[in-house]
Each structure stands twice: as structure tokens, then as C-alpha cells.
Write an enzyme that holds these catalytic residues in place. Sequence first.
Site, PDB file in Angstrom:
ATOM      1  N   ARG B 317       0.771  -1.388   0.011  1.00  0.00           N
ATOM      2  CA  ARG B 317      -0.100  -0.094   0.055  1.00  0.00           C
ATOM      3  C   ARG B 317       0.506   1.765  -0.599  1.00  0.00           C
ATOM      4  NH1 ARG B 317      -5.331  -1.682   2.163  1.00  0.00           N
ATOM      5  NH2 ARG B 317      -5.254  -3.496   1.529  1.00  0.00           N
ATOM      6  N   GLU B 319       0.624   4.016   1.047  1.00  0.00           N
ATOM      7  CA  GLU B 319      -0.160   4.862   1.593  1.00  0.00           C
ATOM      8  C   GLU B 319       0.486   5.893   2.119  1.00  0.00           C
ATOM      9  OE1 GLU B 319      -3.971   3.612   3.513  1.00  0.00           O
ATOM     10  OE2 GLU B 319      -3.439   2.383   2.225  1.00  0.00           O
ATOM     11  N   ARG B 325      -0.579   2.946  13.754  1.00  0.00           N
ATOM     12  CA  ARG B 325      -1.088   1.275  12.667  1.00  0.00           C
ATOM     13  C   ARG B 325      -1.454   1.093  11.535  1.00  0.00           C
ATOM     14  NH1 ARG B 325      -7.672   0.539  12.090  1.00  0.00           N
ATOM     15  NH2 ARG B 325      -8.051   3.033  11.030  1.00  0.00           N
ATOM     16  N   HIS B 326      -0.559   1.751  10.093  1.00  0.00           N
ATOM     17  CA  HIS B 326      -0.708   1.186   8.652  1.00  0.00           C
ATOM     18  C   HIS B 326       1.319   1.381   8.391  1.00  0.00           C
ATOM     19  CE1 HIS B 326      -4.305   3.730   8.704  1.00  0.00           C
ATOM     20  NE2 HIS B 326      -4.522   3.178   7.669  1.00  0.00           N
ATOM     21  N   GLU B 468      -9.801  -2.338  13.899  1.00  0.00           N
ATOM     22  CA  GLU B 468     -10.384  -3.858  12.664  1.00  0.00           C
ATOM     23  C   GLU B 468      -8.781  -4.724  12.538  1.00  0.00           C
ATOM     24  OE1 GLU B 468      -9.488  -1.670   8.088  1.00  0.00           O
ATOM     25  OE2 GLU B 468      -9.542  -4.338   8.796  1.00  0.00           O
ATOM     26  N   SER B 471     -11.488  -7.429   7.555  1.00  0.00           N
ATOM     27  CA  SER B 471     -12.557  -6.677   6.259  1.00  0.00           C
ATOM     28  C   SER B 471     -13.356  -7.998   5.733  1.00  0.00           C
ATOM     29  CB  SER B 471     -11.488  -5.675   5.718  1.00  0.00           C
ATOM     30  OG  SER B 471     -12.807  -4.234   5.724  1.00  0.00           O
ATOM     31  N   ARG B 519      -1.283  -6.492  12.398  1.00  0.00           N
ATOM     32  CA  ARG B 519      -2.417  -6.017  13.709  1.00  0.00           C
ATOM     33  C   ARG B 519      -3.176  -7.191  14.571  1.00  0.00           C
ATOM     34  NH1 ARG B 519      -6.329  -1.673   9.879  1.00  0.00           N
ATOM     35  NH2 ARG B 519      -5.144  -0.232   9.590  1.00  0.00           N
TER      36      ARG B 519
END
Lengths: 545, 545
Positions: B317, B319, B325-326, B468, B471, B519
Site C-alpha cells: 500500500r 499510502e 497502525r499503517h 479493525e 475486513s 495488527r
Amino acid sequence: MESASNDVDGVPATEMSAGKEAPSSEPTTGAKKGGGKADRNALKAERLAARMAAASLNSKVVDDPLACNYGDVPMKELQSKEISGKVWTKVGDLEKSLDGKVVLVRGRVHSVRGKGNLGFLVIREAGCTVQAVLTVGEHVSKGMVKYASQLSKESIVDVEGVVTVPNKPIESTSQQVELQVRKVYCVSKAVPALPLNIEDAARSEASFEQEGAQFSRVNQDVRLNNRVLDLRTPANQATFRLQSAVGQLFREFLVEREFVEIHTPKMIAGASEGGASVFTLDYMGQRACLAQSPQLYKQMAICADMGRVFEIGPVFRAEKSNTHRHLCEFTGLDLEMEIKEHYFEVLELLDGMFLHIFNALNTKYKKELDAVNQQFPFEPLQYLQDGCRLTFAEGVELLKEAGIEIDPFDDLSTETERRLGQLVKEKYKTDFYVLHRYPVAARPFYTMPCADDPRYTNSFDIFIRGEEIISGAQRIHDPELLTVKAIEKGMDVKAIASYVDSFRYGAVPHGGAGVGLERVIMLFCDLKNIRKTSMFPRDPSRLTP
Amino acid sequence: MESASNDVDGVPATEMSAGKEAPSSEPTTGAKKGGGKADRNALKAERLAARMAAASLNSKVVDDPLACNYGDVPMKELQSKEISGKVWTKVGDLEKSLDGKVVLVRGRVHSVRGKGNLGFLVIREAGCTVQAVLTVGEHVSKGMVKYASQLSKESIVDVEGVVTVPNKPIESTSQQVELQVRKVYCVSKAVPALPLNIEDAARSEASFEQEGAQFSRVNQDVRLNNRVLDLRTPANQATFRLQSAVGQLFREFLVEREFVEIHTPKMIAGASEGGASVFTLDYMGQRACLAQSPQLYKQMAICADMGRVFEIGPVFRAEKSNTHRHLCEFTGLDLEMEIKEHYFEVLELLDGMFLHIFNALNTKYKKELDAVNQQFPFEPLQYLQDGCRLTFAEGVELLKEAGIEIDPFDDLSTETERRLGQLVKEKYKTDFYVLHRYPVAARPFYTMPCADDPRYTNSFDIFIRGEEIISGAQRIHDPELLTVKAIEKGMDVKAIASYVDSFRYGAVPHGGAGVGLERVIMLFCDLKNIRKTSMFPRDPSRLTP
């Protein structure tokens, strides 16, 4: 696409959508209602939704009292509407012991045939097949036979029927029972014109050679372009179950021996195995490489006191090698372990592991091996229960005796490897053997030289049917010796500084190996092309699907 | 680097290399001999090799009759010279039952102290520690005590000694025995000045708050820059063993339930989850993306009749999220399965799986959890043996009751998620729960809408401690509905054509989920920063080590 096969029992789709059942055919989508923001997309979506609502109408025929026993399942019913408590049986589990029982199966229409008051569907699930028979009578109407006969191949159907055992063995299906159909519903329709026919894709070479055979051959590119269909053949279903099994057996063996599974980064700052064949990318403004192996990181995990580690993950090689055994992305089974004294500790582990894997495949996965064998016949792998280990020098000698002279301090060519495999098989009766003590020139800089002769290294390759599946070695754990060797091999020492530094904080002697998963399956089953054992292969000319 | 600590027993390294033992100190390298191609690299390499030969000399002292009981092991002895048959015992296995036995351990010098005729080494292996005592006498000379006292921290040593059980419990080491040392050899020397001190890195927050404590704090960046050292702390040793365990438990549970492990390509032609956060690269002249998830491919595996599949692999990712948490690269535990009727079939599997994982961690991995707890104290995870499932609407209601009004058709913010986690914990006494039936706006285009209300979807998230970790959803298996939804979400339908086409050849209803491995560990152990649970983390500013 669904409308193409929606003309059921003579009632055209358009008529049905305007028919009596229309009220129950609400669009299942959340397309925006009210003319508020009726932009182009919303409009398009609404139109499509309307077409769909028409198509997903249950195609009941008003004048058939058995109409509720067949038809297309409306989309709404498949959107997690309820839990009915129904029990489905797998096609592969349909056995003679179920004789007389009513079962429900979900599978594909493998083939279909109608003949007056009789209809025959072959239902396939996960490569297993069963014949379902529709006979006009108490449970089956003429309309139902007609409906079933018009189902397109590869559509998904729910079939309820009674299991019966025919007198004769059934040759055309994998299961030795039949289903006397009572209900048949179509869950998902396939387009009528498939890009490839599963039956064609599943044919063995031998069947083409049969007298009078006039089958279409499906070539490799058509298969790979339509991989989702190609993977449905019994041989492919089995191949990827075997691949999964090898992964589990590999892990199971290592976890029992206190290995820790690690996950190391695939985006790294420098090339892990050096050289040209590396994919590069922009990482937030920095140049990054895709890892050509987890080599450096698994060694760092050893330096981080993990003791014994393994990793299963993708390995990236930007090699323009269009061969039967190279991929640009493959699955590496990597391991690295502390050794107390000798790289034979790694070899013993690997010998034991492959014995474990081969024995388990041959005993627990017979059905899968048979399925592969049926389409692609192969000789069972010959291997010794106590292994076979030759030094590189012994290999060179064996080749020499057979009249093949090679440079004893250079690597073997693919051709020579294959020839050596044949010689080893003749002499030792094994397709699986270890060649160790490779010359320095044939190994990467981080390989530990032999104590007694610096021209050789504490390294090994392992072969199946004359092709390499594993490369491994004792690694250099000393930062100074590592620097010496890197310079000798012409490496840029600065680029590997953080790797070399890992050994400056105390490092245990260690060794390890990397296995190519796709190669193991390819060579165990003698499949001859690595694209057959990669689910969605990547080679220099293929990036899709 | 080795020469820095080579000044042993008062004999300078330079003197040793010129001393009596020089003849046995052949260079262990394969540096080219004879002046033939004496290029710059070869010269450099030779010089380094010569320095090394000096450094790896066994540092025996001529006038000590016990000299053979200690010293540096020459490199040559560590190059797989022989298999001696010696048996090593793990530090973690040193227990009272071995009282009186002679054992051999290989470990690190964790700390070292000399005091007249006594020397104390704490030896560490895989986070476990034991005290080794040198007492001048029959087996130990003054020179040996001096040698041991000068060993640099983190060096690797082989220690032979007799196990003894002290009268009092030992607080400073993990093992409750001591070793009375007879022999000590250094296998690999660490540089004397380490970039971080393991004892500092292993300290709990509480110990900083003790009266008079004057310890150095090791900040996160120093830890990550020197990860190979940082990972040696007991808490980190345990963390990555727990991570490995979660992977095994995940797989074990799925394999028992007939899931097939697959490996799908990470280099793909289009963005798998759409949008901006994708890394791109040049693939043999074509633009390729790094897979943001195996979503499309695992669904294609379902369309290829694999029934139930899972994959464990890297997820990329791009991002620019610098949060706790990323990560830009993490390990995805992905699964996808045929469902007969309802996405609850997926939820039931996941509930069972996490119960299996949590129960196993709490029973079989108590030692590891204790090690983490000692440095980073956390409340044990509270979870119900029969799960906890709330609809999104019920979640909105719960928030409303607590005075928090949110848009019931939009996604939850991180802050709201955390608050809802607290409310659920208060009401249902669980840190682990499922929130399902998310509104359409909160989910990707391929999510199946609810049958009874198109504003909601057959989807879910699963939370631990209000964050979370999973998903998942039922997916749209119908190509027309998929197209409608893609258009509604503003997707470029052409770019996903081959994915949509997979559903045109008959597709079973299916669902699945993706779990973030890092996570799960972070939240189970309440570690508060995902960099703690990624071995070599990648975030927007970190590409090394």
C-alpha cells in the site's frame, strides 16, 4: 450475457420480464432513485439494473405443475437472504454407500444431452464428475427436461436427486453412482460460447493419437489467457492441491523442528542477489528493488537470535529467460538455520524434509497424482530412503567417465546437469540427489569457502530428474571474510553495508537453502513446463491475468 | 573490527600474528595467488585476508597450562571442518533436572563481570539467560578469567560447564540454574561499541519510573535502524514467535477445513483495490502494479473451482499514512470460500478460527506472552467463547445512546471505531467482536448488497480492542451486477474487464476476508505500534534495513 440463454421454454426473455411475476422483480441494486443527481453513471447503472432485473426473473412456466422444481434462481435469493438449513453433498463424496439417499449438490454443468423424455447432465465439482439423469415422470416434466437440456456448459446448478448405483462401471464420470434428478435450479449462467472447452483442455496426449480422434488441441497461450477455465480441468485441480500440500508438508516438518516463520520485506533498498535481473520501483521518492530472494533478511533474522527461520513468499526475477523452468515471479520456500559445525546439518534436514514430502505425496495424495497422471503420464519419482550425496568433484568424474569433459571449477550448464542426472540415476537408482562442494566461481559471494580447499565452497544444489530445485550453503558469518569475498566477486561493498554490518554484533555460524515451489511440483510430476505449476504465471511476456 | 578486541591477555594482535602460531594461519580465502591479474580488487582482498588471518589466530598464551580451555576459535574451525558429535544444550532448556551434568551451550555474552579470581558471564540464547561462573581452580586459570572478563557483549561463545542449582531463586536470569565453567571459546566477536544496549532496549516503562533509575531510553528509530540488535530482546524474541504461531494456527484451522493454499501474483496489470495508493513498476516495458491485496486473484481461484482458498503473503500500500497502525507493506492472511447461502458461513468460520487462535496463544504460548508482558504490560484479551456479532445499525444505535451522533450510511472514523469498541466492551464484556451489514458507501464495489435493503451490504469488519483487524464480505458473483456497482462507484470498467469476465463462465456465490497479521499481534498484545510487530517494517519514511 444472461439474456443470451434466457429464452427458456419458448418464452422470450422480454416477454417474461413483462409477465405476471414482474412485481417480485425489484432491482437488486442500490442505483440512485429520484431524479436528483441523475448523472451519466447513475443512468447507465439504472439501465443495466433494469436489464438485470428482467434477466434474473425465475423462468417458471405457468402451465407446468412441476414448474417449482426447476428454473433460474433469482439474484435476490443469492444475496444472503436466509439460512435454510439445507445440506449440500460434494460431488467427490457421492459414493455407493449413499445408494437410495436424496442428496443436494452444487456444481457445474460439465456436459448436457437431451433425448425425448430423458435428459442427462454431467455435474462437475472440483474436478469430480457425476451423471444426473432426468426422466419425465412424477418429479420431472417435459418442460424440466427441456430446461435442463438448454443449460449452458459451465453454468452453476443446484441439483437434488436420488443416488442410484448402475449395474455397469461408469467410464465417463469420476463417481460410480448416478443421480435421479428431482429438482434442478441454475444459480449462475455461463456464456454459451466459452473461449475454451474444459473437455478439450483436459484431454491427454494419448487421446489425440487414438484412431479417428478429431479433438481440438488447446494451446498453452489460450489456456493461460483463460486461466480461470483452464484451471478447472481435473489435472489442474490436482496440481494446485499438490502444490498446497507441499507447502503444508514443508512447514509442518520445520515447525516441528522449532523453526520460526518470518515475513521479510519484498521492497528493499538494494538488489538482494546483485546484478541486473532486478525489478525497480519508486518508493516514496526513493529507488527500491523487489527482493530477488529473502537471502539477506533471513540471515539477518539469524543474527537477530531467531535460531531457525523459514519464509514462504514471492521471489522476483527480472530475467528475460523464456525457458520451460524460469518465471519472473515464483514462490520461494526459504530456510536458514544456526549450524553448530557443518553444512551437513542443513543437508540432513533437507534430506529428511524431502523424504517426508515425497512419502506423504505418494501415500496421502494418490488421487491427485492419478488425476495428473491421467492427462500427463509420468514415471513415479525414484528416490532413496537414505538419500544420495555426491561432491561436485565426484560429479565431474562421473561425467568424465561418460566422455563429457567440463571445467572442474566452473558451474554446470543446464544440459550437463540433465546429463549428470541421468548418470546418477543409472548408477544410484535415484531421481533425487544432492551435489555439494561447488567451486567458488559457481556460487555467490556470501558462500563459506571449504576449510580444506579454498577453491571449493560449503555449498550444494539438490536435483530432481536432473534439474535444480534447491540451492543452499553455509554462509559467511564473519564481516571481514564477507568483505573479502564481496570484493573478489566485484561487488559494490557500500551497497551491502547494512547487511555486512549485521555480522559485526556477533554472529553464529549458519546455513540455509531456497526451494522453488513451482519447480518441485513440476519435476515431481514431470510436467515439463513451469507455467503448469504456477496458478497465474509471470514470464517476460505475460503480466495477465 | 575483530582486531579491536583482539588484544587478549596483554598480547597485542600484531605481535600474535607474527608469533609462533603463524604457520597455521593460512588465509582462509581464495584470493588469487601469483602476480598474474593483480588488479586493485585482488590486492584489496589480499590485504584484508592477511589482516584476518592475524585476527583469527587462536589467542593461546604460552605459559598457561590451561590455555587449551579458552580462546578464540579460528575461522578455519568454523568452516564445516568436521562433525565432532558434540551435543549442545539450549540455554532455555537448562533446568534443575540437569543438576551436576556437564553441558555445552552456544550463546551470546549478555553481560560480563570479573572480580579477582571470579568471573561471571550471563549467556543469552533466543531471549533466555543463564549465569556462567568462572572460579580459578582445577579447570580455570587466572588467564581464563581475564580472557572471559574481556569478552565484548553480544559475542558468540561456546561454554562448557557443570550445571548447579543455587539455594536462592535467581532474579537476574531467566534460568534457575548456573553453569560452573570449564571451557569458554569465542566463536564470533561483537564490536565493543554497540549502537544500542540490549539491556536498555529490553527495559520496561516501569523500570524507568523506579526511584533513582538512570537508564538510557532507546527510541523507536534507533531500534529500527539497528533492528538486528533490537530483535534480540526477550519481548521481541517472543513477539515474532507469537507471529509465527498465529500463521500456523490460521493455516492449521483452514487446512483441516479443506482450504487450499494458493500463491497469486504480486506484480499485476492494474490496481487491485483501485485508486491512488498503489506502487507501480516497469515490467519488461509494461506498466505493472504491486498487488494491494490478492482480492481479485483469490476470487478468480474460486471461479476456477478451488472451492476454498487462502493465501499468506505481502500486501503493498503506497499510502502516506504515518500512523501507529499503517504499513506500506504488511502480511495479509487472506481467505475466500464458496458460500451456499449466506455470508454468515464466512463469519462462523472466522469466529471459530479466532477462538482457536486466541485459546491456543493463551495456553500454548504463555511463556511468550509473559515475555512481552514483562516489558510491555497489557490486559489479557477478553473474548466470548460464542462470539459477539452486531449489525452496523446496532453499532450506530449504541453510539447514539452514548451521545455520539454519526451518519448511519457512512463509514466509521478511527476514533468512532475505538469509542464503539469501548461501548461494546462495557455492554458485552468482549474486546473481540464483529460488526456487519455495513452501508454501501463504506465498502468496495465488489461487495454484495443486502437482499432486503440495498443501502446495506453483506459485509463485515472484525475488531480487537476497538481496532479493525479483518475486513470481509460476500462478493458479487454476477458480472452484470458487478458492472452496475463498478459504474456506481465511478470505477474504470475497462481496467477490470478480465476480473469481471471471470464471472461470465459460471460463478458460485462466495465470500471471504483479509486479516492483517501484524495488527492481530499488535492488538492481541496491545503493543500500540505496528512497527513492533513487523520484523523489518516499511512505512512512508523507512525502506531499510
